[in-house]
Design a protein around this motif. Structure first.
Motif, PDB file in Angstrom:
ATOM      1  N   GLN A  58       0.850  -1.194   0.000  1.00 19.50           N
ATOM      2  CA  GLN A  58       0.000   0.000   0.000  1.00 19.50           C
ATOM      3  C   GLN A  58       0.886   1.245   0.000  1.00 19.50           C
ATOM      4  OE1 GLN A  58      -1.950   1.286   3.663  1.00 19.50           O
ATOM      5  NE2 GLN A  58      -3.877   1.477   2.527  1.00 19.50           N
ATOM      6  N   VAL A  59       0.597   2.174  -0.919  1.00 18.87           N
ATOM      7  CA  VAL A  59       1.295   3.455  -0.928  1.00 18.87           C
ATOM      8  C   VAL A  59       0.818   4.252   0.282  1.00 18.87           C
ATOM      9  CG1 VAL A  59       1.648   5.620  -2.181  1.00 18.87           C
ATOM     10  CG2 VAL A  59       1.554   3.458  -3.432  1.00 18.87           C
ATOM     11  N   GLN A  60       1.759   4.882   0.985  1.00 20.26           N
ATOM     12  CA  GLN A  60       1.450   5.648   2.188  1.00 20.26           C
ATOM     13  C   GLN A  60       1.390   7.150   1.877  1.00 20.26           C
ATOM     14  OE1 GLN A  60       1.053   3.845   5.379  1.00 20.26           O
ATOM     15  NE2 GLN A  60       0.795   2.431   3.669  1.00 20.26           N
ATOM     16  N   ASN A  61       0.839   7.905   2.810  1.00 18.48           N
ATOM     17  CA  ASN A  61       0.824   9.371   2.737  1.00 18.48           C
ATOM     18  C   ASN A  61       0.160   9.890   1.466  1.00 18.48           C
ATOM     19  OD1 ASN A  61       2.393   9.291   5.133  1.00 18.48           O
ATOM     20  ND2 ASN A  61       4.238   9.117   3.916  1.00 18.48           N
ATOM     21  N   MET A  62      -1.062   9.435   1.219  1.00 17.37           N
ATOM     22  CA  MET A  62      -1.786   9.835   0.013  1.00 17.37           C
ATOM     23  C   MET A  62      -2.416  11.221   0.127  1.00 17.37           C
ATOM     24  SD  MET A  62      -1.376   7.533  -2.271  1.00 17.37           S
ATOM     25  CE  MET A  62      -2.639   7.935  -3.430  1.00 17.37           C
ATOM     26  N   GLY A  63      -2.299  11.842   1.280  1.00 13.32           N
ATOM     27  CA  GLY A  63      -2.853  13.185   1.446  1.00 13.32           C
ATOM     28  C   GLY A  63      -4.339  13.151   1.716  1.00 13.32           C
ATOM     29  N   GLU A  64      -5.018  14.180   1.300  1.00 17.03           N
ATOM     30  CA  GLU A  64      -6.445  14.308   1.588  1.00 17.03           C
ATOM     31  C   GLU A  64      -7.314  13.385   0.751  1.00 17.03           C
ATOM     32  OE1 GLU A  64      -7.874  18.322   1.735  1.00 17.03           O
ATOM     33  OE2 GLU A  64      -6.001  19.029   2.584  1.00 17.03           O
ATOM     34  N   GLY A  65      -6.741  12.729  -0.250  1.00 18.03           N
ATOM     35  CA  GLY A  65      -7.509  11.847  -1.123  1.00 18.03           C
ATOM     36  C   GLY A  65      -7.902  10.540  -0.476  1.00 18.03           C
ATOM     37  N   GLY A  66      -7.421  10.286   0.727  1.00 14.66           N
ATOM     38  CA  GLY A  66      -7.760   9.052   1.429  1.00 14.66           C
ATOM     39  C   GLY A  66      -6.669   8.009   1.316  1.00 14.66           C
ATOM     40  N   GLU A  67      -7.012   6.792   1.726  1.00 16.19           N
ATOM     41  CA  GLU A  67      -6.058   5.685   1.724  1.00 16.19           C
ATOM     42  C   GLU A  67      -5.972   5.034   0.360  1.00 16.19           C
ATOM     43  OE1 GLU A  67      -6.435   2.463   4.460  1.00 16.19           O
ATOM     44  OE2 GLU A  67      -6.099   3.752   6.176  1.00 16.19           O
ATOM     45  N   ALA A  68      -4.786   4.649  -0.022  1.00 19.80           N
ATOM     46  CA  ALA A  68      -4.594   3.889  -1.252  1.00 19.80           C
ATOM     47  C   ALA A  68      -5.019   2.439  -1.004  1.00 19.80           C
ATOM     48  CB  ALA A  68      -3.130   3.937  -1.666  1.00 19.80           C
ATOM     49  N   PRO A  69      -5.436   1.731  -2.035  1.00 18.96           N
ATOM     50  CA  PRO A  69      -5.811   0.324  -1.856  1.00 18.96           C
ATOM     51  C   PRO A  69      -4.583  -0.550  -1.614  1.00 18.96           C
ATOM     52  CG  PRO A  69      -5.855   0.902  -4.178  1.00 18.96           C
ATOM     53  CD  PRO A  69      -5.589   2.173  -3.416  1.00 18.96           C
ATOM     54  N   TRP A  70      -4.799  -1.690  -0.983  1.00 23.67           N
ATOM     55  CA  TRP A  70      -3.753  -2.704  -0.852  1.00 23.67           C
ATOM     56  C   TRP A  70      -3.719  -3.487  -2.154  1.00 23.67           C
ATOM     57  CZ3 TRP A  70      -0.275  -3.164   2.992  1.00 23.67           C
ATOM     58  CH2 TRP A  70      -0.528  -2.463   4.170  1.00 23.67           C
ATOM     59  N   VAL A  71      -2.526  -3.719  -2.679  1.00 23.91           N
ATOM     60  CA  VAL A  71      -2.352  -4.413  -3.955  1.00 23.91           C
ATOM     61  C   VAL A  71      -1.599  -5.717  -3.714  1.00 23.91           C
ATOM     62  CG1 VAL A  71      -1.352  -4.250  -6.266  1.00 23.91           C
ATOM     63  CG2 VAL A  71      -2.291  -2.199  -5.163  1.00 23.91           C
ATOM     64  N   ARG A  72      -2.150  -6.833  -4.258  1.00 24.21           N
ATOM     65  CA  ARG A  72      -1.467  -8.132  -4.156  1.00 24.21           C
ATOM     66  C   ARG A  72      -0.335  -8.174  -5.165  1.00 24.21           C
ATOM     67  NH1 ARG A  72      -4.328 -12.446  -5.843  1.00 24.21           N
ATOM     68  NH2 ARG A  72      -2.927 -13.851  -4.788  1.00 24.21           N
ATOM     69  N   MET A  73       0.838  -8.577  -4.676  1.00 26.25           N
ATOM     70  CA  MET A  73       2.024  -8.625  -5.522  1.00 26.25           C
ATOM     71  C   MET A  73       2.820  -9.885  -5.202  1.00 26.25           C
ATOM     72  SD  MET A  73       3.177  -4.635  -5.478  1.00 26.25           S
ATOM     73  CE  MET A  73       3.556  -4.567  -7.222  1.00 26.25           C
ATOM     74  N   LYS A  74       3.655 -10.287  -6.137  1.00 23.20           N
ATOM     75  CA  LYS A  74       4.510 -11.459  -5.965  1.00 23.20           C
ATOM     76  C   LYS A  74       5.964 -11.023  -6.055  1.00 23.20           C
ATOM     77  CE  LYS A  74       5.265 -16.030  -7.924  1.00 23.20           C
ATOM     78  NZ  LYS A  74       4.800 -16.976  -8.957  1.00 23.20           N
ATOM     79  N   VAL A  75       6.781 -11.546  -5.140  1.00 22.50           N
ATOM     80  CA  VAL A  75       8.210 -11.257  -5.162  1.00 22.50           C
ATOM     81  C   VAL A  75       8.827 -12.048  -6.321  1.00 22.50           C
ATOM     82  CG1 VAL A  75      10.376 -11.348  -3.881  1.00 22.50           C
ATOM     83  CG2 VAL A  75       8.232 -10.929  -2.655  1.00 22.50           C
ATOM     84  N   VAL A  76       9.423 -11.335  -7.279  1.00 23.36           N
ATOM     85  CA  VAL A  76       9.997 -11.996  -8.450  1.00 23.36           C
ATOM     86  C   VAL A  76      11.509 -11.811  -8.553  1.00 23.36           C
ATOM     87  CG1 VAL A  76       7.864 -11.964  -9.783  1.00 23.36           C
ATOM     88  CG2 VAL A  76       9.436 -10.016  -9.921  1.00 23.36           C
ATOM     89  N   ARG A  77      12.059 -10.899  -7.773  1.00 23.29           N
ATOM     90  CA  ARG A  77      13.507 -10.654  -7.825  1.00 23.29           C
ATOM     91  C   ARG A  77      13.992 -10.160  -6.470  1.00 23.29           C
ATOM     92  NH1 ARG A  77      13.565  -6.880 -11.422  1.00 23.29           N
ATOM     93  NH2 ARG A  77      14.434  -5.151 -10.280  1.00 23.29           N
ATOM     94  N   LYS A  78      15.169 -10.621  -6.076  1.00 19.43           N
ATOM     95  CA  LYS A  78      15.785 -10.159  -4.837  1.00 19.43           C
ATOM     96  C   LYS A  78      17.201  -9.714  -5.142  1.00 19.43           C
ATOM     97  CE  LYS A  78      16.661 -11.441  -0.071  1.00 19.43           C
ATOM     98  NZ  LYS A  78      16.549 -12.473   0.950  1.00 19.43           N
TER      99      LYS A  78
END
Length: 90
Positions: A58-78
């Protein structure tokens, strides 16, 4: 993979994000770059998700626009400096 081989262009932008990788596990990180298909997170911690793990970001500090959605992601590179994550289709 070189930049020329990527299907989606990368945009270098530092965004503060929260990454949840288990019921108790949560990290805070900064993006190095983003694209339509994924992100690269800069991390300096040793306890990070493994390649193949599915996480939520989830992107943080979105300002007055509210909370960003949580996005499902897969780790593909380290790498030594962080993780490459691919967006999973819902």
């Amino acid at each position: 993979m070189t930049e020329e081989q990527r299907k989606e262009p990368r945009i270098k932008i530092p965004l503060n994000v929260s990454l949840k990788y288990s019921d108790e596990g949560q990290l805070f990180a900064v993006t190095r770059d983003i694209s339509d298909r994924g992100i690269f997170l800069l991390l300096d911690q040793e306890n990070v998700p493994k390649i193949g793990d599915v996480v939520r970001v989830q992107v943080q500090n979105m300002g007055e626009g509210g909370e960003a959605p949580w996005v499902r992601m897969k780790v593909v590179r380290k790498e030594s400096v962080g993780l490459g994550l691919m967006i999973l289709d819902e």
